[in-house]
Design a protein around this motif. Structure first.
Motif, PDB file in Angstrom:
ATOM      1  N   GLY A  46      -4.238 -13.264   3.775  1.00  0.00           N
ATOM      2  CA  GLY A  46      -5.078 -12.590   2.786  1.00  0.00           C
ATOM      3  C   GLY A  46      -4.915 -11.085   2.830  1.00  0.00           C
ATOM      4  O   GLY A  46      -4.791 -10.425   1.791  1.00  0.00           O
ATOM      5  N   CYS A  47      -4.914 -10.525   4.031  1.00  0.00           N
ATOM      6  CA  CYS A  47      -4.721  -9.079   4.185  1.00  0.00           C
ATOM      7  C   CYS A  47      -3.320  -8.660   3.777  1.00  0.00           C
ATOM      8  O   CYS A  47      -3.135  -7.620   3.124  1.00  0.00           O
ATOM      9  CB  CYS A  47      -4.962  -8.677   5.644  1.00  0.00           C
ATOM     10  SG  CYS A  47      -6.662  -8.844   6.187  1.00  0.00           S
ATOM     11  N   PHE A  48      -2.334  -9.452   4.163  1.00  0.00           N
ATOM     12  CA  PHE A  48      -0.940  -9.106   3.888  1.00  0.00           C
ATOM     13  C   PHE A  48      -0.695  -8.944   2.391  1.00  0.00           C
ATOM     14  O   PHE A  48       0.048  -8.061   1.953  1.00  0.00           O
ATOM     15  CB  PHE A  48      -0.024 -10.182   4.465  1.00  0.00           C
ATOM     16  CG  PHE A  48       1.446  -9.930   4.255  1.00  0.00           C
ATOM     17  CD1 PHE A  48       2.035  -8.750   4.684  1.00  0.00           C
ATOM     18  CD2 PHE A  48       2.244 -10.883   3.644  1.00  0.00           C
ATOM     19  CE1 PHE A  48       3.401  -8.521   4.499  1.00  0.00           C
ATOM     20  CE2 PHE A  48       3.598 -10.669   3.452  1.00  0.00           C
ATOM     21  CZ  PHE A  48       4.172  -9.491   3.873  1.00  0.00           C
ATOM     22  N   ARG A  49      -1.355  -9.780   1.593  1.00  0.00           N
ATOM     23  CA  ARG A  49      -1.191  -9.707   0.141  1.00  0.00           C
ATOM     24  C   ARG A  49      -1.628  -8.354  -0.420  1.00  0.00           C
ATOM     25  O   ARG A  49      -1.152  -7.912  -1.455  1.00  0.00           O
ATOM     26  CB  ARG A  49      -2.042 -10.788  -0.535  1.00  0.00           C
ATOM     27  CG  ARG A  49      -1.558 -12.196  -0.355  1.00  0.00           C
ATOM     28  CD  ARG A  49      -2.652 -13.190  -0.724  1.00  0.00           C
ATOM     29  NE  ARG A  49      -2.150 -14.549  -0.681  1.00  0.00           N
ATOM     30  CZ  ARG A  49      -1.879 -15.280  -1.763  1.00  0.00           C
ATOM     31  NH1 ARG A  49      -2.062 -14.771  -2.958  1.00  0.00           N
ATOM     32  NH2 ARG A  49      -1.423 -16.504  -1.662  1.00  0.00           N
ATOM     33  N   MET A  50      -2.565  -7.714   0.251  1.00  0.00           N
ATOM     34  CA  MET A  50      -3.157  -6.504  -0.318  1.00  0.00           C
ATOM     35  C   MET A  50      -2.198  -5.318  -0.334  1.00  0.00           C
ATOM     36  O   MET A  50      -2.224  -4.514  -1.257  1.00  0.00           O
ATOM     37  CB  MET A  50      -4.437  -6.143   0.436  1.00  0.00           C
ATOM     38  CG  MET A  50      -5.535  -7.149   0.199  1.00  0.00           C
ATOM     39  SD  MET A  50      -7.138  -6.485   0.622  1.00  0.00           S
ATOM     40  CE  MET A  50      -8.195  -7.761  -0.054  1.00  0.00           C
ATOM     41  N   ASN A  51      -1.370  -5.188   0.683  1.00  0.00           N
ATOM     42  CA  ASN A  51      -0.455  -4.041   0.735  1.00  0.00           C
ATOM     43  C   ASN A  51       0.945  -4.438   1.186  1.00  0.00           C
ATOM     44  O   ASN A  51       1.660  -3.645   1.792  1.00  0.00           O
ATOM     45  CB  ASN A  51      -1.001  -2.957   1.679  1.00  0.00           C
ATOM     46  CG  ASN A  51      -2.032  -2.073   0.996  1.00  0.00           C
ATOM     47  OD1 ASN A  51      -2.002  -1.892  -0.215  1.00  0.00           O
ATOM     48  ND2 ASN A  51      -2.951  -1.515   1.757  1.00  0.00           N
ATOM     49  N   MET A  52       1.363  -5.663   0.859  1.00  0.00           N
ATOM     50  CA  MET A  52       2.692  -6.086   1.321  1.00  0.00           C
ATOM     51  C   MET A  52       3.809  -5.322   0.619  1.00  0.00           C
ATOM     52  O   MET A  52       4.961  -5.354   1.047  1.00  0.00           O
ATOM     53  CB  MET A  52       2.886  -7.597   1.160  1.00  0.00           C
ATOM     54  CG  MET A  52       2.813  -8.130  -0.237  1.00  0.00           C
ATOM     55  SD  MET A  52       2.909  -9.957  -0.213  1.00  0.00           S
ATOM     56  CE  MET A  52       2.679 -10.349  -1.934  1.00  0.00           C
ATOM     57  N   ASN A  53       3.453  -4.574  -0.447  1.00  0.00           N
ATOM     58  CA  ASN A  53       4.472  -3.721  -1.090  1.00  0.00           C
ATOM     59  C   ASN A  53       5.013  -2.664  -0.142  1.00  0.00           C
ATOM     60  O   ASN A  53       6.091  -2.115  -0.370  1.00  0.00           O
ATOM     61  CB  ASN A  53       3.901  -3.057  -2.344  1.00  0.00           C
ATOM     62  CG  ASN A  53       2.584  -2.345  -2.099  1.00  0.00           C
ATOM     63  OD1 ASN A  53       1.989  -2.467  -1.038  1.00  0.00           O
ATOM     64  ND2 ASN A  53       2.114  -1.591  -3.071  1.00  0.00           N
ATOM     65  N   GLU A  54       4.282  -2.363   0.942  1.00  0.00           N
ATOM     66  CA  GLU A  54       4.776  -1.361   1.891  1.00  0.00           C
ATOM     67  C   GLU A  54       5.969  -1.857   2.711  1.00  0.00           C
ATOM     68  O   GLU A  54       6.597  -1.068   3.425  1.00  0.00           O
ATOM     69  CB  GLU A  54       3.653  -0.896   2.820  1.00  0.00           C
ATOM     70  CG  GLU A  54       2.526  -0.168   2.118  1.00  0.00           C
ATOM     71  CD  GLU A  54       2.973   1.035   1.286  1.00  0.00           C
ATOM     72  OE1 GLU A  54       4.057   1.596   1.555  1.00  0.00           O
ATOM     73  OE2 GLU A  54       2.230   1.420   0.354  1.00  0.00           O
TER      74      GLU A  54
END
Length: 559
Positions: A435-443
């Motif tokens: 869930g957390c990874f989805r939030m800023n996985m663009n990094e």
């Protein structure tokens, strides 16, 4: 010499010893970025995929190095995208300077394109905020910002600069920074009073918070604990200040702390609180917290004294200095009977998990063994965060980077990038829930662009694990919007963003894959498939006393 405002910004950064900046360009900040282009040999500028990532990267850089982290953004949405990262740093006392640029002075207050009052927006979540409207005030303001960010209890400072200030010129003189003497706010009688309380105690317990990390008090803390002969627990922010392998260490305290720490603090007669603020996640029911104990608190921030828990005595001062003064006069003590009871608790209530399947605790334990506790670990927020805090044995300060106060999902990957930029020779690993990874996985695109060989471990249970845990235990299994039920393939996402990727589905794959990732020489994502109903134990229900901590065995016996 005559310099433009943009040149002054960079010269002031050099004065402060800044060599790494995280940011994202835009219209109002173009003059500074043009100057960065001309001076690119003097700075490592990491352009993140999103401004929030820049703030988290500056935060991770600061936490892991002890230096002030610097991030930059343009006006309007560029600056507002920094807000979550600034708030994260504020809650955890992280030194950061956020530099934003705004519209030209004549356009301020007229709802101009991409205009926003970022100084006003961030006022409650910064130590201080400035808006610079005169180029002659720019250098002085930036110097003040860095001083405020790193002095006393650290925190973020915002400097907003109108675009015309970055264009205009004025005289500039380089200033050589001198080490300022810290103002002493306690006296020798305070030290003697603290020592008297410690000597009178039969069952002392040491409770360590993030202030011990910030002050660099690890060696003094170790000497103090062994001189007092007392058990030591820590908060999420205090991880690594006291060696997690030391015989006196009892684990984390609070909602997901060990039973040993929670029961021990509930039974001690003196709670020695070092650089900690009595967060609600630590104390549980404040009325019953350490109810048998006198409270001795040492903290650099006077505002934290008697805020959440009434103390019997407090010293306001830098923890490293205060502990040094106490250690000089404190006699060697013996509390063998008390330590034996704590040792019995350790044996009776060890941390445990199911060993017949792939779990996050197993992955974290194997990571700890392979890295010998020497890696810098960042996390996001949730079950994986607690498991990382419980099962990785943090031996050194500034090796655990996590959002404690704000609980920011999406924090970890940016922080890991910042940590790697500041510590190129260290292994940097981010542990995230899916869930957390989805939030800023663009990094991940940032990590691959700058060839930062970080490791991203995704604990993938296809649900919002911690929220689901609460729904299971307290909301009659009403899984409202916590199950993903989609077809996102994190390995394909990682490869598309320029990273290597592995998937783990069973225990036998953990060590071989971790070894490959450590030796990959490029950013790696490891997608770890675990069961959706794994839970973090022990646990204290919200509002309950920490002595009411329960685990899976307690639940089973109740049923």
């Amino acid at each position: 010499m005559q310099l433009t405002g943009a040149q002054i910004v960079l010269e002031c950064l050099k004065e402060q010893g800044v060599d790494t900046v995280f940011g994202y360009p835009g219209g109002t900040i173009l003059n500074i970025y043009d100057e960065l282009y001309k001076q690119q040999d003097d700075f490592l500028h990491i352009r993140t995929s999103h401004e929030q990532g820049a703030a988290h990267a500056a935060d991770g850089y600061a936490r892991s190095t002890g230096k002030v982290g610097v991030c930059m953004a343009t006006s309007g949405p560029g600056s507002t995208n920094l807000v979550t990262g600034i708030a994260t740093a504020y809650m955890d006392s992280v030194p950061m300077v956020a530099i934003t640029c705004n519209v030209n002075l004549p356009l301020l207050g007229k709802d101009s394109f991409q205009e926003v009052d970022i100084a006003g927006i961030t006022m409650p979540i910064t130590k201080h905020g400035y808006i610079v409207k005169d180029v002659k005030e720019l250098a002085t303001t930036l110097r003040k910002a860095f001083k405020i960010a790193k002095s006393g209890r650290p925190g973020p400072v915002l400097v907003d600069i109108t675009k015309d200030v970055t264009q205009k010129s004025c005289d500039y003189k380089t200033v050589t920074l001198s080490e300022e003497k810290r103002k002493i706010t306690y006296n020798h009688d305070d030290i003697l009073t603290a020592i008297k309380m410690i000597k009178a105690s039969k069952r002392p317990f040491i409770y360590v918070g993030g202030g011990a990390v910030i002050s660099g008090a690890s060696e003094e803390l170790k000497n103090f604990a062994h001189t007092v002969d007392a058990p030591v627990c820590d908060t999420l922010m205090g991880k690594g200040a006291f060696d997690g392998t030391d015989e006196l260490y009892t684990g984390m305290i609070g909602m997901h702390g060990t039973k040993t720490s929670n029961f021990g603090v509930s039974e001690c007669d003196l709670l020695i609180t070092l650089g900690a603020r009595f967060s609600d996640r630590v104390t549980g029911n404040a009325k019953t917290f350490a109810s048998k104990a006198k409270i001795l608190q040492i903290d650099i921030d006077a505002a934290e004294i008697n805020k959440n828990i009434r103390t019997n005595f407090a010293i306001v001062g830098d923890l490293k200095e205060v502990l040094s003064a106490i250690n000089e006069e404190l006699p060697v003590m013996n509390h063998s009977e008390w330590l034996e009871k704590i040792s019995d608790y350790k044996k009776k209530y060890p941390l445990k998990y199911e060993t017949d399947k792939l779990t996050c605790p197993y992955i974290v334990e194997e990571l700890d063994k392979l890295t010998k506790g020497e890696a810098i670990i960042s996390t996001d927020v949730g079950q994986h965060q607690m498991w990382a805090a419980q099962y990785y044995k943090f031996r050194h300060p500034r090796t655990f980077l996590t959002s404690g106060g704000l609980g920011t999902m999406g924090y970890g990957l940016g922080a890991c990038i910042g940590a790697k930029a500041g510590n190129p020779d260290k292994l940097c690993v981010n542990i995230a829930g899916d869930g957390c990874f989805r939030m800023n996985m663009n990094e991940l695109a940032t990590a691959s662009k700058y060839n930062l060989p970080i490791i991203e471990i995704v604990i993938n249970n296809n649900v919002l694990g911690m929220v689901r845990q609460w729904q299971t235990l307290f909301y009659e299994k009403h899984y409202s919007q916590t199950i993903f039920e989609d077809k996102v393939d994190y390995c394909k996402v990682a490869e598309a963003l320029g990273c290597a990727a592995f998937r783990i589905t069973k225990k036998s794959e953990v060590v071989p894959v971790l070894k490959k990732a450590i030796n990959a020489g490029k950013p790696v994502v490891i997608d770890c498939i675990i069961e959706e109903d794994d839970k973090v134990f022990p646990m204290v229900p919200a509002g309950a006393s920490i002595s009411e901590a329960f685990d899976a065995g307690d639940l089973a016996s109740k049923k």
